[in-house]
Motif scaffolding. Structure first.
Motif, PDB file in Angstrom:
ATOM      1  N   VAL A 151       0.844  -1.199   0.000  1.00  0.00           N
ATOM      2  CA  VAL A 151       0.000   0.000   0.000  1.00  0.00           C
ATOM      3  C   VAL A 151       0.879   1.249   0.000  1.00  0.00           C
ATOM      4  CG1 VAL A 151      -1.638   1.337   1.384  1.00  0.00           C
ATOM      5  CG2 VAL A 151      -1.999  -1.105   1.034  1.00  0.00           C
ATOM      6  N   LEU A 152       1.942   1.235   0.797  1.00  0.00           N
ATOM      7  CA  LEU A 152       2.864   2.370   0.836  1.00  0.00           C
ATOM      8  C   LEU A 152       3.477   2.609  -0.546  1.00  0.00           C
ATOM      9  CD1 LEU A 152       5.248   3.539   3.464  1.00  0.00           C
ATOM     10  CD2 LEU A 152       6.268   2.912   1.304  1.00  0.00           C
ATOM     11  N   ALA A 153       3.925   1.538  -1.202  1.00  0.00           N
ATOM     12  CA  ALA A 153       4.537   1.670  -2.534  1.00  0.00           C
ATOM     13  C   ALA A 153       3.530   2.235  -3.533  1.00  0.00           C
ATOM     14  CB  ALA A 153       5.066   0.321  -3.004  1.00  0.00           C
ATOM     15  N   GLN A 154       2.267   1.828  -3.430  1.00  0.00           N
ATOM     16  CA  GLN A 154       1.241   2.354  -4.334  1.00  0.00           C
ATOM     17  C   GLN A 154       1.033   3.848  -4.087  1.00  0.00           C
ATOM     18  OE1 GLN A 154      -2.516   0.283  -4.328  1.00  0.00           O
ATOM     19  NE2 GLN A 154      -3.498   1.828  -5.597  1.00  0.00           N
ATOM     20  N   LYS A 155       0.989   4.250  -2.818  1.00  0.00           N
ATOM     21  CA  LYS A 155       0.819   5.671  -2.497  1.00  0.00           C
ATOM     22  C   LYS A 155       1.977   6.491  -3.042  1.00  0.00           C
ATOM     23  CE  LYS A 155      -1.834   5.122   1.766  1.00  0.00           C
ATOM     24  NZ  LYS A 155      -1.803   5.273   3.235  1.00  0.00           N
ATOM     25  N   VAL A 156       3.185   5.966  -2.912  1.00  0.00           N
ATOM     26  CA  VAL A 156       4.364   6.681  -3.412  1.00  0.00           C
ATOM     27  C   VAL A 156       4.296   6.801  -4.934  1.00  0.00           C
ATOM     28  CG1 VAL A 156       6.876   6.570  -3.666  1.00  0.00           C
ATOM     29  CG2 VAL A 156       5.821   6.082  -1.452  1.00  0.00           C
ATOM     30  N   GLU A 157       3.943   5.712  -5.612  1.00  0.00           N
ATOM     31  CA  GLU A 157       3.840   5.769  -7.073  1.00  0.00           C
ATOM     32  C   GLU A 157       2.779   6.769  -7.503  1.00  0.00           C
ATOM     33  OE1 GLU A 157       3.281   3.044 -11.079  1.00  0.00           O
ATOM     34  OE2 GLU A 157       3.186   2.063  -9.130  1.00  0.00           O
ATOM     35  N   GLU A 158       1.645   6.787  -6.836  1.00  0.00           N
ATOM     36  CA  GLU A 158       0.589   7.742  -7.183  1.00  0.00           C
ATOM     37  C   GLU A 158       1.073   9.179  -6.988  1.00  0.00           C
ATOM     38  OE1 GLU A 158      -2.670   6.511  -4.707  1.00  0.00           O
ATOM     39  OE2 GLU A 158      -3.163   4.810  -5.991  1.00  0.00           O
ATOM     40  N   ALA A 159       1.804   9.426  -5.901  1.00  0.00           N
ATOM     41  CA  ALA A 159       2.320  10.775  -5.644  1.00  0.00           C
ATOM     42  C   ALA A 159       3.333  11.183  -6.697  1.00  0.00           C
ATOM     43  CB  ALA A 159       2.953  10.832  -4.261  1.00  0.00           C
ATOM     44  N   VAL A 160       4.196  10.257  -7.080  1.00  0.00           N
ATOM     45  CA  VAL A 160       5.228  10.558  -8.074  1.00  0.00           C
ATOM     46  C   VAL A 160       4.603  10.790  -9.442  1.00  0.00           C
ATOM     47  CG1 VAL A 160       7.174   9.522  -9.303  1.00  0.00           C
ATOM     48  CG2 VAL A 160       7.075   9.395  -6.828  1.00  0.00           C
ATOM     49  N   ARG A 161       3.645   9.950  -9.817  1.00  0.00           N
ATOM     50  CA  ARG A 161       2.980  10.107 -11.123  1.00  0.00           C
ATOM     51  C   ARG A 161       2.144  11.380 -11.175  1.00  0.00           C
ATOM     52  NH1 ARG A 161       3.503   6.086 -14.794  1.00  0.00           N
ATOM     53  NH2 ARG A 161       4.231   4.086 -14.038  1.00  0.00           N
ATOM     54  N   ALA A 162       1.632  11.818 -10.026  1.00  0.00           N
ATOM     55  CA  ALA A 162       0.817  13.033  -9.986  1.00  0.00           C
ATOM     56  C   ALA A 162       1.626  14.266 -10.367  1.00  0.00           C
ATOM     57  CB  ALA A 162       0.210  13.218  -8.605  1.00  0.00           C
ATOM     58  N   SER A 163       2.930  14.178 -10.253  1.00  0.00           N
ATOM     59  CA  SER A 163       3.774  15.312 -10.645  1.00  0.00           C
ATOM     60  C   SER A 163       3.718  15.541 -12.157  1.00  0.00           C
ATOM     61  CB  SER A 163       5.224  15.081 -10.208  1.00  0.00           C
ATOM     62  OG  SER A 163       5.846  14.108 -11.042  1.00  0.00           O
ATOM     63  N   GLY A 164       3.382  14.504 -12.917  1.00  0.00           N
ATOM     64  CA  GLY A 164       3.268  14.624 -14.366  1.00  0.00           C
ATOM     65  C   GLY A 164       4.588  14.487 -15.099  1.00  0.00           C
ATOM     66  N   ALA A 165       5.676  14.345 -14.380  1.00  0.00           N
ATOM     67  CA  ALA A 165       6.993  14.217 -15.014  1.00  0.00           C
ATOM     68  C   ALA A 165       7.215  12.782 -15.485  1.00  0.00           C
ATOM     69  CB  ALA A 165       8.087  14.610 -14.026  1.00  0.00           C
ATOM     70  N   SER A 166       7.951  12.633 -16.582  1.00  0.00           N
ATOM     71  CA  SER A 166       8.266  11.292 -17.079  1.00  0.00           C
ATOM     72  C   SER A 166       9.571  10.779 -16.477  1.00  0.00           C
ATOM     73  CB  SER A 166       8.364  11.288 -18.603  1.00  0.00           C
ATOM     74  OG  SER A 166       9.425  12.125 -19.016  1.00  0.00           O
ATOM     75  N   GLN A 167      10.337  11.681 -15.861  1.00  0.00           N
ATOM     76  CA  GLN A 167      11.573  11.303 -15.186  1.00  0.00           C
ATOM     77  C   GLN A 167      11.583  11.936 -13.805  1.00  0.00           C
ATOM     78  OE1 GLN A 167      14.970  12.475 -17.468  1.00  0.00           O
ATOM     79  NE2 GLN A 167      14.555  11.048 -19.115  1.00  0.00           N
ATOM     80  N   ILE A 168      12.073  11.204 -12.832  1.00  0.00           N
ATOM     81  CA  ILE A 168      12.143  11.726 -11.471  1.00  0.00           C
ATOM     82  C   ILE A 168      13.453  11.292 -10.840  1.00  0.00           C
ATOM     83  CG2 ILE A 168      10.880   9.786 -10.469  1.00  0.00           C
ATOM     84  CD1 ILE A 168       9.564  12.031  -8.643  1.00  0.00           C
ATOM     85  N   GLU A 169      14.021  12.171 -10.043  1.00  0.00           N
ATOM     86  CA  GLU A 169      15.277  11.868  -9.355  1.00  0.00           C
ATOM     87  C   GLU A 169      15.023  10.811  -8.279  1.00  0.00           C
ATOM     88  OE1 GLU A 169      18.324  13.363  -9.918  1.00  0.00           O
ATOM     89  OE2 GLU A 169      17.490  14.546 -11.566  1.00  0.00           O
ATOM     90  N   ALA A 170      15.986   9.911  -8.095  1.00  0.00           N
ATOM     91  CA  ALA A 170      15.872   8.865  -7.080  1.00  0.00           C
ATOM     92  C   ALA A 170      15.690   9.479  -5.691  1.00  0.00           C
ATOM     93  CB  ALA A 170      17.095   7.960  -7.113  1.00  0.00           C
ATOM     94  N   ASN A 171      16.381  10.566  -5.412  1.00  0.00           N
ATOM     95  CA  ASN A 171      16.266  11.210  -4.109  1.00  0.00           C
ATOM     96  C   ASN A 171      14.845  11.750  -3.884  1.00  0.00           C
ATOM     97  OD1 ASN A 171      17.659  12.089  -1.652  1.00  0.00           O
ATOM     98  ND2 ASN A 171      17.112  14.126  -2.393  1.00  0.00           N
ATOM     99  N   ASP A 172      14.192  12.227  -4.937  1.00  0.00           N
ATOM    100  CA  ASP A 172      12.820  12.721  -4.810  1.00  0.00           C
ATOM    101  C   ASP A 172      11.858  11.588  -4.458  1.00  0.00           C
ATOM    102  OD1 ASP A 172      13.699  15.265  -5.386  1.00  0.00           O
ATOM    103  OD2 ASP A 172      13.133  15.170  -7.516  1.00  0.00           O
TER     104      ASP A 172
END
Length: 160
Positions: free
Chosen positions: A83-104
């Motif tokens: 569930v935590l991993a799904q929440k993180v993925e949803e938050a990251v995808r909500a940014s709309g970026a196709s690339q994201i820094e590992a630290n972010d």
């Protein structure tokens, strides 16, 4: 889209549906050449930029394995981690970026992990927020204590 049966270079979309979690689209297609039908699944790609500059596809499994180390010895289940991993993925995808820094991604893990288990949160935060001293731990623990103090106490019913 090539037909998997006759290799014709075109196909017609007959039906489209989003997946239950909304992260992919399932399309039913028909080949105009041979008339056979087949399904495709489309997802938006999300790449992670590692510290050394290398790109790799986003993976929930990597989130789970990284957080699992912080949760070692804590009362956290595999379901909780999923569930935590799904929440993180949803938050990251909500940014709309196709690339994201590992630290972010590491920083995006912190809020849901704090809600899940505060000890695991402190372990994980010590890495991603680069704690350098005991004062850093004390400041983070102080912040957690302030949040606990500002929360309203649960109300009890008259039956209790």
């Amino acid at each position: 889209m090539f037909c998997p049966f006759c290799r014709h270079p075109d196909s017609r979309v007959v039906d489209s549906r989003t997946s239950d979690d909304g992260t992919s689209i399932r399309r039913r297609r028909q080949c105009p050449n041979c008339g056979r039908r087949f399904s495709t699944t489309e997802t938006a790609s999300l790449n992670v930029v590692k510290r050394n500059g290398v790109l790799e596809p986003f993976s929930r499994d990597k989130i789970i394995s990284g957080v699992r180390k912080a949760c070692q010895g804590r009362p956290v289940t595999d379901g909780d981690l999923a569930v935590l991993a799904q929440k993180v993925e949803e938050a990251v995808r909500a940014s709309g970026a196709s690339q994201i820094e590992a630290n972010d991604i590491g920083l995006a893990i912190l809020p849901p992990l704090r809600d899940l288990d505060e000890v695991a949160y402190l372990r994980f935060a010590s890495v991603y927020q680069a704690f350098d001293s005991l004062e850093d731990f004390e400041a983070s623990i102080g912040q957690l204590r302030e949040e606990h103090a500002s929360r309203p106490l649960p109300t009890r019913s008259a039956d209790e």
